[in-house]
Motif scaffolding. Structure first.
Motif, PDB file in Angstrom:
ATOM      1  N   LEU A  31      29.534  19.028  66.554  1.00 20.29           N
ATOM      2  CA  LEU A  31      29.150  17.689  66.722  1.00 20.29           C
ATOM      3  C   LEU A  31      29.164  17.153  65.107  1.00 20.29           C
ATOM      4  N   VAL A  32      29.540  16.101  64.859  1.00 20.52           N
ATOM      5  CA  VAL A  32      29.401  15.425  63.320  1.00 20.52           C
ATOM      6  C   VAL A  32      28.788  14.290  63.611  1.00 20.52           C
ATOM      7  N   VAL A  33      27.620  14.297  62.891  1.00 16.20           N
ATOM      8  CA  VAL A  33      27.046  12.919  62.949  1.00 16.20           C
ATOM      9  C   VAL A  33      27.080  12.167  61.546  1.00 16.20           C
ATOM     10  N   VAL A  34      27.320  11.067  61.737  1.00 18.59           N
ATOM     11  CA  VAL A  34      27.557   9.936  60.395  1.00 18.59           C
ATOM     12  C   VAL A  34      26.588   9.070  60.477  1.00 18.59           C
ATOM     13  N   PHE A  35      25.803   8.950  59.588  1.00 15.27           N
ATOM     14  CA  PHE A  35      24.863   8.078  59.292  1.00 15.27           C
ATOM     15  C   PHE A  35      25.312   7.047  58.334  1.00 15.27           C
ATOM     16  N   LEU A  36      25.118   5.697  58.760  1.00 12.61           N
ATOM     17  CA  LEU A  36      25.521   4.631  57.706  1.00 12.61           C
ATOM     18  C   LEU A  36      24.484   3.908  57.645  1.00 12.61           C
ATOM     19  N   ASP A  37      24.017   3.843  56.449  1.00 14.94           N
ATOM     20  CA  ASP A  37      22.409   3.131  56.236  1.00 14.94           C
ATOM     21  C   ASP A  37      22.668   1.728  55.344  1.00 14.94           C
ATOM     22  N   GLU A  38      21.713   0.687  55.922  1.00 13.80           N
ATOM     23  CA  GLU A  38      21.987  -0.667  55.176  1.00 13.80           C
ATOM     24  C   GLU A  38      23.134  -1.176  55.600  1.00 13.80           C
ATOM     25  N   ILE A  39      23.599  -1.059  56.763  1.00 14.41           N
ATOM     26  CA  ILE A  39      24.736  -1.748  57.350  1.00 14.41           C
ATOM     27  C   ILE A  39      24.944  -3.370  56.819  1.00 14.41           C
ATOM     28  N   ASN A  40      23.864  -3.746  57.220  1.00 16.30           N
ATOM     29  CA  ASN A  40      23.906  -5.223  56.770  1.00 16.30           C
ATOM     30  C   ASN A  40      23.480  -5.888  55.597  1.00 16.30           C
ATOM     31  N   ARG A  70      34.723   2.236  67.933  1.00 15.41           N
ATOM     32  CA  ARG A  70      34.507   3.723  67.575  1.00 15.41           C
ATOM     33  C   ARG A  70      36.076   4.117  67.037  1.00 15.41           C
ATOM     34  N   SER A  71      36.488   3.315  66.051  1.00 17.23           N
ATOM     35  CA  SER A  71      37.728   3.605  65.419  1.00 17.23           C
ATOM     36  C   SER A  71      37.624   3.063  63.826  1.00 17.23           C
ATOM     37  N   TYR A  72      38.379   3.661  63.211  1.00 16.93           N
ATOM     38  CA  TYR A  72      38.503   3.465  61.605  1.00 16.93           C
ATOM     39  C   TYR A  72      39.847   3.198  61.161  1.00 16.93           C
ATOM     40  N   CYS A  73      40.022   1.772  60.834  1.00 18.71           N
ATOM     41  CA  CYS A  73      41.293   1.195  60.528  1.00 18.71           C
ATOM     42  C   CYS A  73      42.356   1.478  61.535  1.00 18.71           C
ATOM     43  N   GLY A  74      41.738   1.212  62.837  1.00 16.51           N
ATOM     44  CA  GLY A  74      42.760   1.089  63.878  1.00 16.51           C
ATOM     45  C   GLY A  74      43.021   2.376  64.724  1.00 16.51           C
ATOM     46  N   ARG A  75      42.461   3.521  64.049  1.00 13.83           N
ATOM     47  CA  ARG A  75      42.551   5.074  64.528  1.00 13.83           C
ATOM     48  C   ARG A  75      41.274   5.530  65.164  1.00 13.83           C
ATOM     49  N   SER A  76      41.388   5.648  66.477  1.00  7.88           N
ATOM     50  CA  SER A  76      40.298   6.174  67.287  1.00  7.88           C
ATOM     51  C   SER A  76      39.553   7.258  66.809  1.00  7.88           C
ATOM     52  N   LEU A  77      38.176   7.266  66.790  1.00  6.43           N
ATOM     53  CA  LEU A  77      37.401   8.184  66.019  1.00  6.43           C
ATOM     54  C   LEU A  77      37.449   9.587  67.073  1.00  6.43           C
ATOM     55  N   GLU A  78      37.345  10.612  66.525  1.00  2.71           N
ATOM     56  CA  GLU A  78      37.264  12.081  67.542  1.00  2.71           C
ATOM     57  C   GLU A  78      36.087  11.857  68.202  1.00  2.71           C
ATOM     58  N   SER A  79      35.983  12.606  69.372  1.00  2.47           N
ATOM     59  CA  SER A  79      35.096  12.536  70.579  1.00  2.47           C
ATOM     60  C   SER A  79      33.817  13.362  69.968  1.00  2.47           C
ATOM     61  N   ASN A  80      33.933  14.040  68.897  1.00  8.04           N
ATOM     62  CA  ASN A  80      32.839  14.807  68.420  1.00  8.04           C
ATOM     63  C   ASN A  80      32.007  14.166  67.429  1.00  8.04           C
ATOM     64  N   ILE A  81      32.461  12.832  66.978  1.00  7.12           N
ATOM     65  CA  ILE A  81      31.935  12.121  66.061  1.00  7.12           C
ATOM     66  C   ILE A  81      30.713  11.104  66.536  1.00  7.12           C
ATOM     67  N   ALA A  82      29.554  11.356  66.201  1.00  7.30           N
ATOM     68  CA  ALA A  82      28.598  10.554  66.601  1.00  7.30           C
ATOM     69  C   ALA A  82      28.124   9.510  65.412  1.00  7.30           C
TER      70      ALA A  82
END
Length: 146
Positions: free
Chosen positions: A4-13, A28-40
Protein backbone atom coordinates in the motif's frame (compact mmCIF):
# COMPACT_ATOMS: atom_id res chain seq x y z
CA UNK A 1 2.92 -6.69 -4.99
CA UNK A 2 0.43 -6.04 -2.19
CA UNK A 3 2.22 -2.91 -0.99
CA UNK A 4 0.00 0.00 0.00
CA UNK A 5 1.41 3.37 -1.01
CA UNK A 6 0.04 6.32 0.94
CA UNK A 7 0.49 9.72 -0.69
CA UNK A 8 0.06 12.70 1.64
CA UNK A 9 -0.78 16.03 0.01
CA UNK A 10 -0.43 18.89 2.50
CA UNK A 11 -2.00 22.35 2.35
CA UNK A 12 -3.76 21.59 -0.91
CA UNK A 13 -5.85 24.75 -0.74
CA UNK A 14 -2.79 27.02 -0.67
CA UNK A 15 -1.82 25.81 -4.13
CA UNK A 16 -2.45 27.35 -7.53
CA UNK A 17 -3.17 23.88 -8.97
CA UNK A 18 -6.41 23.01 -7.18
CA UNK A 19 -7.73 21.36 -10.36
CA UNK A 20 -4.85 18.89 -10.31
CA UNK A 21 -5.47 18.07 -6.65
CA UNK A 22 -9.17 17.57 -7.44
CA UNK A 23 -8.21 15.16 -10.22
CA UNK A 24 -5.92 13.17 -7.92
CA UNK A 25 -8.18 13.09 -4.85
CA UNK A 26 -11.68 12.87 -6.41
CA UNK A 27 -11.09 11.35 -9.85
CA UNK A 28 -8.20 9.14 -8.66
CA UNK A 29 -6.20 9.98 -11.76
CA UNK A 30 -3.16 12.03 -12.72
CA UNK A 31 -3.04 13.78 -16.10
CA UNK A 32 -5.87 11.54 -17.27
CA UNK A 33 -4.23 8.25 -16.22
CA UNK A 34 -5.94 6.23 -13.47
CA UNK A 35 -4.03 5.75 -10.23
CA UNK A 36 -3.08 2.21 -9.27
CA UNK A 37 -5.48 0.56 -6.79
CA UNK A 38 -2.72 0.24 -4.16
CA UNK A 39 -2.35 4.04 -3.91
CA UNK A 40 -4.22 5.76 -1.09
CA UNK A 41 -4.47 9.54 -1.17
CA UNK A 42 -4.60 11.55 2.06
CA UNK A 43 -4.86 15.32 1.87
CA UNK A 44 -4.86 18.19 4.35
CA UNK A 45 -6.04 21.75 3.91
CA UNK A 46 -6.06 24.99 5.88
CA UNK A 47 -9.17 26.79 7.06
CA UNK A 48 -10.26 29.30 4.41
CA UNK A 49 -11.90 32.64 5.00
CA UNK A 50 -9.14 34.20 7.10
CA UNK A 51 -9.56 37.92 7.55
CA UNK A 52 -7.36 40.15 5.46
CA UNK A 53 -4.32 41.55 7.24
CA UNK A 54 -5.03 45.11 6.16
CA UNK A 55 -8.63 46.06 5.64
CA UNK A 56 -9.39 49.05 3.48
CA UNK A 57 -6.30 48.86 1.25
CA UNK A 58 -6.31 47.97 -2.42
CA UNK A 59 -6.02 44.20 -2.93
CA UNK A 60 -2.57 44.56 -4.56
CA UNK A 61 -1.22 46.29 -1.46
CA UNK A 62 -2.90 43.75 0.77
CA UNK A 63 -1.34 40.83 -1.14
CA UNK A 64 2.06 42.49 -1.05
CA UNK A 65 1.84 42.92 2.72
CA UNK A 66 0.72 39.32 3.20
CA UNK A 67 3.59 38.08 1.04
CA UNK A 68 6.13 40.29 2.80
CA UNK A 69 4.96 39.11 6.21
CA UNK A 70 5.27 35.43 5.23
CA UNK A 71 1.56 34.76 4.88
CA UNK A 72 0.13 32.93 1.93
CA UNK A 73 -3.19 32.69 0.16
CA UNK A 74 -5.66 30.10 1.46
CA UNK A 75 -8.23 29.30 -1.21
CA UNK A 76 -11.70 27.83 -0.93
CA UNK A 77 -11.81 24.09 -1.64
CA UNK A 78 -12.90 22.97 -5.10
CA UNK A 79 -16.71 22.49 -4.89
CA UNK A 80 -16.44 18.75 -5.63
CA UNK A 81 -13.99 18.35 -2.72
CA UNK A 82 -16.02 20.09 0.00
CA UNK A 83 -17.82 16.85 0.85
CA UNK A 84 -14.46 15.35 1.91
CA UNK A 85 -13.59 18.13 4.34
CA UNK A 86 -13.48 17.11 8.00
CA UNK A 87 -12.77 19.57 10.78
CA UNK A 88 -10.84 17.94 13.59
CA UNK A 89 -10.22 21.22 15.37
CA UNK A 90 -7.16 21.47 17.56
CA UNK A 91 -5.98 19.18 20.32
CA UNK A 92 -5.83 20.55 23.83
CA UNK A 93 -2.59 20.07 25.79
CA UNK A 94 -3.66 16.77 27.38
CA UNK A 95 -4.91 15.33 24.07
CA UNK A 96 -1.67 16.37 22.38
CA UNK A 97 0.39 14.57 25.05
CA UNK A 98 -1.71 11.44 24.67
CA UNK A 99 -1.36 11.61 20.87
CA UNK A 100 2.43 12.03 21.04
CA UNK A 101 2.76 9.21 23.59
CA UNK A 102 0.75 6.83 21.39
CA UNK A 103 2.86 7.74 18.36
CA UNK A 104 6.08 7.09 20.29
CA UNK A 105 4.74 3.76 21.52
CA UNK A 106 3.78 2.85 17.94
CA UNK A 107 7.36 3.49 16.81
CA UNK A 108 8.78 1.09 19.39
CA UNK A 109 6.48 -1.25 21.29
CA UNK A 110 9.32 -2.21 23.65
CA UNK A 111 10.19 1.32 24.74
CA UNK A 112 10.23 1.59 28.55
CA UNK A 113 7.25 3.54 29.88
CA UNK A 114 9.43 6.10 31.69
CA UNK A 115 11.39 6.83 28.49
CA UNK A 116 8.22 7.18 26.42
CA UNK A 117 6.90 9.61 29.04
CA UNK A 118 10.14 11.65 29.00
CA UNK A 119 10.17 11.79 25.20
CA UNK A 120 6.51 12.82 25.20
CA UNK A 121 7.25 15.63 27.62
CA UNK A 122 10.19 16.79 25.51
CA UNK A 123 8.19 16.78 22.27
CA UNK A 124 5.11 18.52 23.71
CA UNK A 125 7.19 21.14 25.53
CA UNK A 126 9.09 21.81 22.30
CA UNK A 127 5.84 22.08 20.34
CA UNK A 128 4.47 24.61 22.82
CA UNK A 129 7.69 26.65 22.68
CA UNK A 130 7.54 26.73 18.85
CA UNK A 131 3.85 27.74 18.93
CA UNK A 132 4.62 30.55 21.37
CA UNK A 133 7.59 31.70 19.29
CA UNK A 134 5.45 31.71 16.13
CA UNK A 135 2.63 33.56 17.88
CA UNK A 136 5.01 36.21 19.20
CA UNK A 137 6.65 36.57 15.78
CA UNK A 138 3.28 36.94 14.00
CA UNK A 139 2.11 39.47 16.56
CA UNK A 140 5.30 41.53 16.08
CA UNK A 141 4.96 41.31 12.28
CA UNK A 142 1.35 42.43 12.37
CA UNK A 143 2.29 45.30 14.68
CA UNK A 144 4.95 46.47 12.21
CA UNK A 145 2.46 46.32 9.32
CA UNK A 146 -0.32 48.27 11.02
Amino acid sequence: SGVLVVVFLDEINTSSVMGLFKEIVIDRSYCGRSLESNIAIVAACNPAGRQSLSSGLLREHDMAREWASGHYQVNQMHPTMVCLKWNYGALNAEQEKEFVLKRIEMLDEDIPRYLAAELTETVTTSQEAIRQFAFDDIRKSLHRIS
